[in-house]
Write a protein that holds these residues in place. Structure first.
Motif, short mmCIF file in Angstrom:
data_model
loop_
_atom_site.label_atom_id
_atom_site.label_comp_id
_atom_site.label_asym_id
_atom_site.label_seq_id
_atom_site.Cartn_x
_atom_site.Cartn_y
_atom_site.Cartn_z
N ASP A 143 -6.55 54.28 43.94
CA ASP A 143 -5.31 53.51 44.13
C ASP A 143 -4.84 53.56 45.58
O ASP A 143 -4.41 52.54 46.14
CB ASP A 143 -4.20 54.05 43.22
CG ASP A 143 -4.49 53.83 41.74
OD1 ASP A 143 -5.28 52.93 41.42
OD2 ASP A 143 -3.95 54.59 40.91
N LYS A 150 -5.39 46.74 51.24
CA LYS A 150 -4.44 45.64 51.14
C LYS A 150 -3.54 45.58 52.37
O LYS A 150 -3.30 44.50 52.94
CB LYS A 150 -3.59 45.81 49.88
CG LYS A 150 -2.57 44.71 49.65
CD LYS A 150 -1.81 44.94 48.35
CE LYS A 150 -0.78 43.85 48.11
NZ LYS A 150 -0.03 44.09 46.83
N GLU A 173 -12.32 45.48 38.34
CA GLU A 173 -11.09 44.81 37.92
C GLU A 173 -9.95 45.12 38.88
O GLU A 173 -9.12 44.24 39.19
CB GLU A 173 -10.71 45.24 36.50
CG GLU A 173 -11.65 44.69 35.42
CD GLU A 173 -11.16 45.03 34.03
OE1 GLU A 173 -10.06 45.59 33.90
OE2 GLU A 173 -11.90 44.73 33.07
N LEU A 174 -9.87 46.35 39.35
CA LEU A 174 -8.84 46.71 40.33
C LEU A 174 -9.08 46.01 41.66
O LEU A 174 -8.12 45.56 42.31
CB LEU A 174 -8.82 48.22 40.53
CG LEU A 174 -8.36 49.08 39.36
CD1 LEU A 174 -8.48 50.56 39.71
CD2 LEU A 174 -6.92 48.74 38.97
N GLN A 176 -10.49 43.14 42.13
CA GLN A 176 -10.13 41.73 41.97
C GLN A 176 -8.64 41.50 42.19
O GLN A 176 -8.23 40.46 42.73
CB GLN A 176 -10.52 41.25 40.57
CG GLN A 176 -12.01 41.11 40.33
CD GLN A 176 -12.33 40.56 38.95
OE1 GLN A 176 -11.60 39.73 38.42
NE2 GLN A 176 -13.42 41.03 38.38
N LYS A 177 -7.84 42.46 41.82
CA LYS A 177 -6.38 42.32 41.94
C LYS A 177 -5.92 42.31 43.39
O LYS A 177 -4.77 41.95 43.67
CB LYS A 177 -5.68 43.44 41.17
CG LYS A 177 -5.86 43.34 39.67
CD LYS A 177 -5.15 44.48 38.94
CE LYS A 177 -5.33 44.37 37.44
NZ LYS A 177 -4.67 45.50 36.72
N LEU A 178 -6.79 42.70 44.33
CA LEU A 178 -6.43 42.63 45.74
C LEU A 178 -6.23 41.19 46.19
O LEU A 178 -5.53 40.93 47.17
CB LEU A 178 -7.52 43.28 46.60
CG LEU A 178 -7.65 44.80 46.57
CD1 LEU A 178 -8.88 45.23 47.34
CD2 LEU A 178 -6.40 45.46 47.15
N GLY A 179 -6.88 40.26 45.50
CA GLY A 179 -6.77 38.85 45.88
C GLY A 179 -7.55 38.50 47.12
O GLY A 179 -7.26 37.50 47.79
#
Length: 244
Positions: A143, A150, A173-174, A176-179
């Motif tokens: 995390d 980010k 999956e985590l 991917q959430k960075l965009g």
């Protein structure tokens, strides 16, 4: 300048001979950390095949960490011995920077990482042709690492990230959430190659062999246990970052 480089930092054992930044020969072996048995024969094979002796080597280079505690000590002790006895130059190279060196996309943020288990990683971020260490080599929870990625990407308008090393794919999956646009290193790129260490060693400043030390980036369990037992503070010059 002839450079003999080795890495015993992971279970991938690698030895290489460079002529400046050109890789002349490289040998690699997955030996499950039996480095103490296999390292010397690999070095001798490379020297013999190129009709050289240790005395012909101008500079020794080694991955100094992070990585396996035992593995790092084997590699560092070996080059320190060679450099001291032969009165040759020696340099230590970051394991993570060596991984980043294998990625060509220098306009991307390169995240070099080694799985440290329990969702923790030894990791560092590198950027540009000079491979500037923009996210310091350290010991990160996944995390925290993703937050650092980010932050740097937003502040520097970077939208492309390359992950190289081990373990990140299980957190896809985590990621991917960075965009962000991201890719993973190939199987070969995810392994540590001594030839890349040799390339980085060309422009590094040589140091006294006695000052060549491993960079574990976290305290050993023995050190933690000693601190709990004695109550004494850790040494102020300790080259560690985080206790886990």
């Amino acid at each position: 300048m002839k450079i003999l480089s080795i890495t015993t930092a992971t279970n991938h054992l690698s030895v290489a001979l460079n002529d400046d930044d050109q890789v002349i020969s490289e040998k690699n072996e997955q030996d499950q950390r039996n480095h103490s048995e296999h390292l010397d024969p690999m070095i001798q094979d490379i020297l013999t095949e190129n009709r050289l002796s240790l005395q012909d080597i101008d500079r020794f280079a080694v991955a100094i960490g992070p990585g396996s505690y035992t593995g790092l000590r084997i590699g560092i002790t070996t080059v320190k011995m060679f450099a001291s006895i032969l009165e040759k130059e020696v340099v230590g190279i970051s394991t993570l920077k060596s991984l980043a060196k294998g990625i060509d996309q220098k306009d991307s943020l390169i995240i070099a990482m080694l799985d440290a288990r329990n969702d923790n990683y030894f990791a560092g971020g590198y950027f540009g042709q000079a491979l500037t260490n923009v996210i310091p080599d350290g010991h990160y929870h996944i995390d925290q690492l993703l937050e650092e990625i980010k932050k740097f990407s937003q502040e520097n308008n970077i939208d492309q990230v390359v992950f190289v090393g081990s373990g990140i794919d299980k957190h896809d999956e985590l990621v991917q959430k960075l965009g962000l646009n991201y890719t993973y290193g190939s199987e070969s790129q995810n392994e540590l190659h001594a030839g890349l260490i040799g390339k980085l060693a060309v422009n590094e400043e040589a140091i006294d062999p006695d000052k060549l030390l491993p960079r574990y980036l976290r305290r050993t369990q023995a050190e933690v246990d000693w601190h709990k037992r004695t109550g004494k503070p850790f040494a102020p010059d300790s080259d560690y970052v985080e206790e886990v």
